[in-house]
Motif scaffolding. Sequence first.
Motif, short mmCIF file in Angstrom:
data_model
loop_
_atom_site.label_atom_id
_atom_site.label_comp_id
_atom_site.label_asym_id
_atom_site.label_seq_id
_atom_site.Cartn_x
_atom_site.Cartn_y
_atom_site.Cartn_z
N ALA A 150 0.83 -1.21 0.00
CA ALA A 150 0.00 0.00 0.00
C ALA A 150 0.86 1.26 0.00
O ALA A 150 0.59 2.22 -0.73
CB ALA A 150 -0.93 0.00 1.22
N ALA A 151 1.91 1.25 0.79
CA ALA A 151 2.81 2.41 0.84
C ALA A 151 3.46 2.64 -0.52
O ALA A 151 3.64 3.79 -0.95
CB ALA A 151 3.87 2.20 1.92
N ALA A 152 3.79 1.56 -1.21
CA ALA A 152 4.42 1.68 -2.53
C ALA A 152 3.45 2.28 -3.55
O ALA A 152 3.84 3.09 -4.40
CB ALA A 152 4.92 0.32 -3.00
N LEU A 153 2.18 1.89 -3.47
CA LEU A 153 1.18 2.44 -4.39
C LEU A 153 0.93 3.92 -4.13
O LEU A 153 0.66 4.69 -5.04
CB LEU A 153 -0.13 1.67 -4.26
N ARG A 154 1.04 4.33 -2.87
CA ARG A 154 0.76 5.72 -2.51
C ARG A 154 1.95 6.64 -2.73
O ARG A 154 1.78 7.86 -2.91
CB ARG A 154 0.32 5.78 -1.05
N ALA A 155 3.15 6.10 -2.76
CA ALA A 155 4.36 6.92 -2.82
C ALA A 155 4.36 7.94 -3.97
O ALA A 155 4.74 9.10 -3.76
CB ALA A 155 5.59 6.02 -2.90
N PRO A 156 3.94 7.57 -5.21
CA PRO A 156 3.98 8.54 -6.31
C PRO A 156 3.05 9.74 -6.12
O PRO A 156 3.16 10.72 -6.86
CB PRO A 156 3.55 7.71 -7.53
N ALA A 157 2.14 9.66 -5.16
CA ALA A 157 1.24 10.80 -4.91
C ALA A 157 2.00 12.00 -4.36
O ALA A 157 1.53 13.14 -4.49
CB ALA A 157 0.14 10.39 -3.94
N ASN A 158 3.14 11.74 -3.75
CA ASN A 158 3.97 12.82 -3.20
C ASN A 158 3.18 13.77 -2.31
O ASN A 158 3.25 14.99 -2.43
CB ASN A 158 4.63 13.61 -4.34
N GLY A 159 2.39 13.18 -1.42
CA GLY A 159 1.64 13.98 -0.46
C GLY A 159 0.26 14.41 -0.90
O GLY A 159 -0.50 14.97 -0.11
N ARG A 160 -0.09 14.18 -2.16
CA ARG A 160 -1.42 14.54 -2.64
C ARG A 160 -2.48 13.56 -2.12
O ARG A 160 -2.18 12.39 -1.86
CB ARG A 160 -1.47 14.54 -4.17
N PRO A 161 -3.74 14.00 -2.00
CA PRO A 161 -4.83 13.06 -1.67
C PRO A 161 -4.93 11.99 -2.76
O PRO A 161 -4.62 12.26 -3.94
CB PRO A 161 -6.08 13.94 -1.65
N VAL A 162 -5.37 10.79 -2.38
CA VAL A 162 -5.42 9.67 -3.32
C VAL A 162 -6.87 9.20 -3.49
O VAL A 162 -7.57 8.92 -2.51
CB VAL A 162 -4.54 8.50 -2.83
N VAL A 163 -7.29 9.12 -4.75
CA VAL A 163 -8.62 8.61 -5.09
C VAL A 163 -8.45 7.28 -5.82
O VAL A 163 -7.61 7.15 -6.71
CB VAL A 163 -9.39 9.57 -6.03
N MET A 164 -9.24 6.31 -5.45
CA MET A 164 -9.25 5.03 -6.16
C MET A 164 -10.55 4.91 -6.94
O MET A 164 -11.62 5.27 -6.45
CB MET A 164 -9.15 3.89 -5.15
N PHE A 165 -10.45 4.41 -8.19
CA PHE A 165 -11.64 4.15 -9.00
C PHE A 165 -11.72 2.67 -9.31
O PHE A 165 -10.74 2.06 -9.74
CB PHE A 165 -11.62 4.93 -10.31
N ALA A 166 -12.90 2.09 -9.07
CA ALA A 166 -13.16 0.68 -9.39
C ALA A 166 -14.56 0.57 -9.95
O ALA A 166 -15.45 1.35 -9.58
CB ALA A 166 -13.00 -0.19 -8.16
N SER A 167 -14.78 -0.40 -10.84
CA SER A 167 -16.08 -0.53 -11.49
C SER A 167 -16.45 -1.99 -11.70
O SER A 167 -15.59 -2.82 -11.99
CB SER A 167 -16.07 0.20 -12.84
N THR A 168 -17.73 -2.29 -11.56
CA THR A 168 -18.22 -3.63 -11.83
C THR A 168 -18.23 -3.89 -13.34
O THR A 168 -18.21 -2.96 -14.16
CB THR A 168 -19.65 -3.82 -11.27
N PHE A 169 -18.31 -5.17 -13.71
CA PHE A 169 -18.36 -5.51 -15.14
C PHE A 169 -19.79 -5.55 -15.67
O PHE A 169 -20.00 -5.54 -16.88
CB PHE A 169 -17.69 -6.87 -15.39
N THR A 170 -20.79 -5.61 -14.78
CA THR A 170 -22.18 -5.68 -15.20
C THR A 170 -22.52 -4.42 -16.00
O THR A 170 -22.51 -3.31 -15.46
CB THR A 170 -23.12 -5.80 -13.99
#
Length: 352
Positions: A150-170
């Motif tokens: 998780a820390a590795a995924l967040r690192a490129p944000a460089n302190g910015r807020p992080v939004v995740m987008f996910a979507s169903t296939f239906t």
Amino acid sequence: MMADYLLFASERYALPILQPLAQALQAQGHAVHAWLVDGAAGASLPAPVRMIGLREAVALRPRAVFSAANWVPTFVSGAKVQVFHGFNVEKRSDERGHFRVRGMFDLYCTQGPATTAPFQALAAQAGHFAVIETGWPKLDPLFRDDDGAAAALRAPANGRPVVMFASTFTERLSAAPHLFDAIAAEVARGDRYWLLTLHPKCAPELFERYRALAGANARFFETEQLVAAQRAADVLLADTTSVVSEFVVQRKPVVTFRNRAPKPHMLDFDDPARLPQMLAQAFAPSTELMASITAYGDAIHPYRDGHSSERVIDATEALLQGDLGRLRRKPLSSWLRALQIRRELGYWGRGG
């Protein structure tokens, strides 16, 4: 005493559900094997999990089979344990959806009170399966992040807020086709960092469009990194995907687009042009919203210790030891379904 256990999955998204369970079994000294079919075929779980096929699964004679699908091959020996492939997000009626009982499982390991009570009622009526509330193995890493993913995924944000987008296939429920332009504009603005993913069954052209957004302000990640991304993000943007419920368990806000059954813990909207406004509300949540999020999280998954996998193993052992009472014979419908599974898998040999 070391025993052999079998993990079963029919879709790739089941791997993050089974991996924490595999680790817990291995930590107790057991041998873990995985049999992946259909949409999960060709995928794998990390060593020392041993990947096997149909005949090996039968010959293995495992102590128990843990299924992250809504079915399980009954001709394989061992207790059949349902660990679920998602939360109940009301995509379908109870008879066709989360609470459908197909007569193949001996034990249902439920995620929280919201699912435990209905399954206990069904068990009392049917008598051929037991129910124990354990929490969901998939969410164990959500409260641990042992490997720093998780820390590795967040690192490129460089302190910015992080939004995740996910979507169903239906198709009728998916936000991905409708929100692409609005998300692309947000990514281009760059004041927030985005973690983007799609359900593995989404159309290839959608994958191409969303992957193309990756850069300094966004990253596209695969299904296997879903839990790490949820831990890394501050806010989720989604639709009717079960990821909404997984995210809320962390007590974090979710914005949903045309959710099939919107609830007080969601910030639901139906006009893509309102996306900036909805995200602003999510990043400054009201007291009432946070209270709704907490209440919903406690109802669906109150466990925040990262040890649901161990509870699943303990519940399975209780079943095998007879501590959960004597179960009735499976109904005739389950035998008919077992024949269908044999035909679909092309196996007519003796069971394990």
